[in-house]
Write an enzyme that holds these catalytic residues in place. Structure first.
Site, mmCIF file in Angstrom:
data_model
loop_
_atom_site.group_PDB
_atom_site.id
_atom_site.type_symbol
_atom_site.label_atom_id
_atom_site.label_comp_id
_atom_site.label_asym_id
_atom_site.label_seq_id
_atom_site.Cartn_x
_atom_site.Cartn_y
_atom_site.Cartn_z
ATOM 1 N N LYS A 211 -47.917 50.854 59.063
ATOM 2 C CA LYS A 211 -48.480 50.436 60.357
ATOM 3 C C LYS A 211 -49.978 50.757 60.397
ATOM 4 O O LYS A 211 -50.791 49.932 60.750
ATOM 5 C CB LYS A 211 -47.731 51.137 61.489
ATOM 6 N N GLU A 217 -49.387 59.300 51.683
ATOM 7 C CA GLU A 217 -48.398 59.105 50.617
ATOM 8 C C GLU A 217 -48.327 57.631 50.210
ATOM 9 O O GLU A 217 -48.295 57.283 49.026
ATOM 10 C CB GLU A 217 -47.005 59.564 51.075
ATOM 11 N N GLY A 272 -43.443 53.020 64.729
ATOM 12 C CA GLY A 272 -43.039 53.005 63.320
ATOM 13 C C GLY A 272 -41.526 53.037 63.137
ATOM 14 O O GLY A 272 -40.955 52.243 62.395
ATOM 15 N N ARG A 273 -40.857 53.943 63.834
ATOM 16 C CA ARG A 273 -39.402 54.082 63.630
ATOM 17 C C ARG A 273 -38.608 52.999 64.359
ATOM 18 O O ARG A 273 -37.383 52.972 64.288
ATOM 19 C CB ARG A 273 -38.944 55.483 64.036
ATOM 20 N N GLU A 358 -37.655 62.358 65.484
ATOM 21 C CA GLU A 358 -39.080 62.082 65.706
ATOM 22 C C GLU A 358 -39.296 61.602 67.148
ATOM 23 O O GLU A 358 -40.344 61.824 67.736
ATOM 24 C CB GLU A 358 -39.591 61.044 64.701
ATOM 25 N N HIS A 389 -15.340 66.811 51.382
ATOM 26 C CA HIS A 389 -15.198 67.742 50.261
ATOM 27 C C HIS A 389 -16.458 68.576 50.067
ATOM 28 O O HIS A 389 -16.651 69.195 49.026
ATOM 29 C CB HIS A 389 -14.863 66.965 48.985
ATOM 30 N N LYS A 515 -50.160 66.992 58.372
ATOM 31 C CA LYS A 515 -51.004 66.018 57.653
ATOM 32 C C LYS A 515 -52.416 66.571 57.487
ATOM 33 O O LYS A 515 -53.003 66.500 56.414
ATOM 34 C CB LYS A 515 -51.087 64.703 58.442
#
Ligand code: F6P
Length: 544
Positions: A211, A217, A272-273, A358, A389, A515
């Site tokens: 965005k 990253e 973003g999400r 978030e 398990h 950040k």
């Protein structure tokens, strides 16, 4: 005390919580054979069974009073009206516009973000995506040596990764992709290297999805992919055949060398999400076709309409949100497990983690005042039956009870294993609810011939407290449409909870400090050629 915890509805819920303290879920089922039917609702291909939650009709009544008091109905209207429901970023949160199309594909409502019409731009972007996909699929868009594109690599992180990654994984389980989709998010070089090892540069298209187009990253991985392409034989001119961008930051994409015709934009009113439904879904459309992508949007849109129109007690996102509030704030449960009984959905817990944590991991209210109640639970999970398990021991017998959402898509073809999967899901929900008391354990062990002190000492270890809440979300089939509805359901649930808690669900200031510090620390690491633990400790001790 805050306005929320001082409100009469909150006080009544606290009082009610004490009243039902001794109630056992297994007794509620005994008293009312119709409980499962009464406490389940279906919409948009999903059935939400919340009969194993520790709620009574009175709880639901009080929770809906709370929702009315917190003006949830008005909040829903504000979202669809494109009002500034993201005040700290001065934005609307209008992801519903991205899927605002009728079954025939026409625009359903003339939506506006902060008074500006948005649907023309949404439609145009979808059409551009469609044309682009067609040219890639038809072999008109080719790589630098005229090879057809066979692989797309989405480089993005968080909301620019998790949604398309999840959807592609689901669709991959059902059909062959038209081109293979790969996802690179982590800045650990291994993430990109692993993908690059399996693709050919001449036939690979990179989608740099960000965005902001500043996320460290993603930019590091995008530059590394660019260098790989150039090293493998591409030249500067070939960048535009191999790189497209999905972003709101046109200037930064140009600086990277991606021309404007290769940019698929979206808008600041898409968080973003919440961006899966925008051009962030380009990798989905390329891999599985625009029709599948539109079917995903249609499923989400059906859930949007349901959210807008259904009365609270039949409204899946509202019910889910309120039950979550009950578990967090009144039953003091601090986490929420999500267990899909579907290999195809194994990315769902990670996707929901970002969506919920978030959005609602906040400790000040919309006015900036510190709050005195819990907000987002820790969302976690894993796929059933594997999870049984691994960590289900804690869910059944641990000291801290945690609610579980079981997600169960039904698959038609079955060689017996699908029924085994379904049986396990239902059995786990039942076991958490019912438990097994000492008398039942004793009877069982006696019937197996165990007696005396051996019997008595075995009992405590085999007792299950039960009364542990869970919901089941059944899907008649896992299709793009039901998946869209499922994801939209969770989005709206998060918004409902944000309204109850009076927090800003659409910002994420809490990611900023890390950040900032990372870039400062990285500057120091650049002058530390051989990193050893002692060097790292020294850097951490410095005042960064
Ligand atoms: O750091 C958090 C975050 O901003 C998320 O909200 C977002 O989904 C992710 O980073 C990626 O951001 P972008 O799409 O701008 O690269």
């Amino acid at each position: 005390m805050s306005a929320l915890t001082e409100s009469p509805a909150w006080g009544e819920l606290q009082q009610h919580r004490h009243e039902i303290d001794g109630l056992k879920l297994r007794d509620l089922f005994k008293q009312d054979a119709g409980r499962a039917n009464k406490l389940s609702v279906s919409a948009c291909g999903l059935t939400f069974d919340y009969s194993r939650q520790r709620v009574t009709q009175r709880t639901l009544e009080l929770l809906t009073n709370l929702a009315c008091g917190r003006k949830v109905e008005q909040g829903i209207a504000a979202m669809f009206a494109g009002k500034t429901i993201n005040p700290t970023e001065d934005r609307a949160a209008l992801h519903v516009a991205l899927r605002n199309f009728s079954d025939q594909g026409a625009i359903d409502w003339p939506l506006q973000a902060q008074g500006e019409p948005v649907m023309a731009a949404v439609t145009e972007t979808l059409e551009r995506m469609s044309r682009f996909c067609q040219s890639v699929h038809a072999g008109k868009w080719r790589g630098y040596s005229e090879r057809q594109i066979t692989d797309v690599v989405n480089i993005g992180i968080g909301g620019s990764d998790l949604g398309p990654r999840l959807v592609c994984q689901v669709l991959q389980a059902q059909s062959q992709p038209l081109v293979r989709a790969h996802f690179v998010s982590n800045v650990d070089p291994l993430a990109l290297d692993r993908v690059l090892a399996g693709v050919r540069p001449e036939s690979t298209l990179f989608i740099v999805t960000s965005k902001t187009f500043t996320t460290a990253e993603t930019m590091a991985n995008a530059w590394a992919a660019r260098a790989w392409l150039l090293q493998a034989g591409g030249d500067e001119a070939s960048i535009q055949q191999h790189f497209v961008a999905v972003s709101t930051n046109a200037a930064a994409t140009q600086d990277f060398g991606i021309p404007s015709q290769n940019l698929f934009g979206f808008w600041d009113w898409v968080g973003g999400r919440y961006s899966l439904w925008s051009s962030v879904g380009l990798s989905i459309a390329l891999a599985f076709g625009m029709d599948q992508f539109r079917a995903l949007l249609a499923g989400a849109h059906a859930m949007d309409r349901h959210f807008q129109e259904a009365p609270f007690l039949e409204n899946l996102p509202v019910l889910m949100g309120l039950i979550g509030v009950w578990n967090v704030n009144f039953l003091n449960m601090t986490t929420q497990a999500v267990i899909p009984y579907s290999e195809a959905l194994n990315q769902l817990p990670a996707y929901l983690q970002q969506l919920e944590m978030e959005s609602n991991g906040k400790s000040v209210d919309r006015e900036g005042a510190a709050i005195d109640y819990a907000t987002s639970p820790v969302v976690w999970g894993g796929v059933g039956t594997n999870a049984q398990h691994a960590f289900f021991q804690q869910l059944h017998q641990g000291t801290q009870a945690q609610p579980v959402d079981f997600i169960l898509p039904l698959v038609k073809a079955d060689d017996g294993r699908q029924r085994q999967l379904v049986a396990n899901c239902l059995a786990q929900a039942e076991a958490l609810m019912r438990g097994k008391n000492a008398d039942e354990v004793r009877a069982e062990l006696l019937s197996r011939g165990m007696t005396g002190t051996q019997l008595e000492s075995a009992i405590p270890h085999r007792v299950f407290p039960g009364n542990r809440p869970s919901s089941c979300l059944f899907m008649e089939e896992l299709t793009p449409a039901t998946l869209g509805a499922l994801l939209a359901l969770y989005e709206h649930k998060v918004y409902v909870q944000g309204m109850i808690w009076n927090i800003c669900s659409f910002d994420q200031w809490g990611v900023e400090l890390g950040k900032q510090l990372a870039s400062q620390v990285q500057a120091q690491l650049d002058s530390t050629p051989h990193m050893k633990p002692a060097d790292l400790l020294a850097i951490l001790r410095k005042d960064t």
